[in-house]
Design an enzyme around this catalytic site. Sequence first.
Site, short mmCIF file in Angstrom:
data_model
loop_
_atom_site.label_atom_id
_atom_site.label_comp_id
_atom_site.label_asym_id
_atom_site.label_seq_id
_atom_site.Cartn_x
_atom_site.Cartn_y
_atom_site.Cartn_z
N THR A 189 37.33 -15.15 22.25
CA THR A 189 36.50 -14.12 21.66
C THR A 189 35.12 -14.67 21.34
OG1 THR A 189 38.48 -13.14 20.69
CG2 THR A 189 36.36 -12.39 19.84
N ASP A 201 36.53 -20.93 22.62
CA ASP A 201 37.33 -19.81 22.15
C ASP A 201 37.22 -18.68 23.16
OD1 ASP A 201 38.90 -18.21 20.63
OD2 ASP A 201 37.49 -17.95 18.98
#
Length: 793
Positions: free
Chosen positions: A296, A294
């Site tokens: 974030t 991912d």
Amino acid sequence: MERGLTAVEVAQRVAEGRTNDVPLRASRTVGEIVRANVFTRINAIFGVLFLIIVSTGYLLDGMFGLLILANSLVGMVQELRAKKTLDELSIVGQARPRVRRDGRAQELAPNEIVADDVIEMGPGDQIVVDGQVVAGEALEVDESLLTGESDPVVKQPGAVVLSGSFVVAGTGSYRATRVGREAYAAKLAEEASKFTLVNSELRNGINRILKFITYLLVPAGALSVYNQLSGDQALPEALRGMVAALVPMVPEGLILMTSIAFAVGVVRLGRRMCLVNELPAIEGLARVDVVCADKTGTLTENALRLAEVRVLGNGDGIAPGRALAALAASDPRPNASLAAIADAHPDSPGWTVEAVAPFSSARKWSGASFAGQGHWVLGAPDVLLPAEGPGSAERAEAETIGARGLRVLLLGWAELPVDGPGGPGRVEPVALVVLEQKVRPDAKDTLDYFAEQDVTVKVISGDNARSVGAVAAALDLPGAHAPVDARSLPEDAAELAGAVQGASVFGRVTPVQKRAMVGALHAGGHTVAMTGDGVNDVLALKDADIGVAMGSGSPATRSVAQIVLLDNRFATLPHVVAEGRRVIGNIERVSTLFLTKTVYSVLLAFLVGIPGLIGLDALPYPFLPRHVTITGWFTIGLPAFVLALAPNAERARPGFVGRVMRIAVPAGAVIAASCFVSYLLANPGKGAPPAEMVQASTAALVTLISMALWVLAAVARPYAWWKVALVAVMVVASALMFLTPLTRGLFLLDPTPAHTVTALTCAAVGVVVIQLAWWAERRFGRTASPAATPAAS
């Protein structure tokens, strides 16, 4: 609001035993560790052989019995150390639910919960005991871990929630109805954090080898006893020869070294704040060729900062700052975006909340309806605004800002209540909320490491594709300049596999798509690791070969992941990969030593027994059990212990058993033949004095140890100073055994100059033949790379 239990009520339930008394199982219990290390197949074999030797009265020949003690003690000590580390780390990483008692909410360990406790829940919280919902606002629970259905279930007050599920949206509380071993979480927690060595290519391969060896012991032992008795030897002497033939056939230290290597790996990673829920995860991560990460929390920091509020419209005359402050205040469990907005707008206008729609990764917006102030939403501009028509210009402006790597949210005024069936309806853009994400300082080094190791990194995020691509491009990720909006991905599995294979950055990915993308990579023959920290990552983490969760992520992600990075550093992954490669590479090296010994022991037993079967003079087995023991010490046991724990950065490759056997079989066959020839040349014949038989046995032992030491030197390559020192020490120790009067008498050795020259000549010829066999296998065989054989090092 429910006040929860009082201290008196809690004490009463504890006294009644109505507690969540599920023991924390980060590892096996002490009793299980002792049983697992003592009652093994190898210890059973050696125990029987040791009793046979004891029955003959030659206790010195039973020195191999010390291996039973060593196998048990070393394995127990290492695993108990690993257990201590795992238990400590599991306590750090476990979920700590917020429980209301005496009107106050406090974080407690799961085993401190009692029946009838009122437990708060918010997005990402795992439900740790079974219960009944007391209160809830837009509460949605994902029960996929229980039912396999990925769609969240709306929970109203009075609804039942089961442990093992987790909250994806909304807030609320529930009262514990079933705790302890009655709750589903008891089974889930025990299985998720078990200290295990299953599902490992290394372990499975070694077990197949051990099973095959067990089948060989019976005919080899029968042939040895028959051969010894047909040579007019007394029963005790025949039994000594049989035991001497069988003991080296068993790779007694291979399982031990594998367990030690894994356990030490767990301890080393534990010092880096990396919790390994399952030991094979170390090996598995070293074999992955695709890492799905991912943006974030992985490439960027979790924390956000409000950089700018760009006003677009009047929002019915209401200042955007007041609406943002009201939205932040309406959510008791804000996500990172709302937390950043709350930091910038701490003063709530005091609006009365009529309805709340908490953020979910599926719809990608949140909102609230306020009495007299209208309906407000905050979310992805490309979800709330159309691509064409009114609002398209604001959407294009948001994409332009997002292309710089910033996170952009739209603050909008909605025409319908946020909790209505058609909500939010048409959205009037009011402002663009620009948030800054800080790129992790170690992210680029981590991506560069994976690139050097031919591991593909794919960034899969729920954020805007252009924004994700900008961050990835700043880190020089290949393919980052062509990000893909996941909403354009095909649903057909075959077409999806091609799309996922051809791109590196994906934005606006839903939880279901993440799971489908992992499946598409599997279909392409890839070994996939998935990193994540949010509830939207749970399904993909479950399906990936290796799930890696961040320690600050939701309890749900930590419960399904095999590896938890408690320090939240993506940069820890290279260390996990390196540790896995150390384990795999070193076990392969020591496996070569152990299995070479197995091969030459089996073949030598048959070579010695064949003359008696075909009517020739029976040959006594050339070695005593004590000879086999000391050979194992100096050529395998001690050096293997050091090599198993040494640094090793070799690439992990499949085909462990075949690759090791292609090295061990030719080496073992040539060693057996050379020893047999040396024994025949030195053997004085039937009826010779015992002293001459000792000389012949010594000559065979010189050949055996010389060639075994050469195999050790070949396996130890590439050389470092400590490896050279290790081999040198073993050579000197072996030579002193033949030269020192004390050891010559103790081990019944009598080297003569003539026999020693014959023995060393046989060893030299054998070394040349082994080298030629390895060269031919490397040139014409199926070896995957030059590093696969010692000849290439």
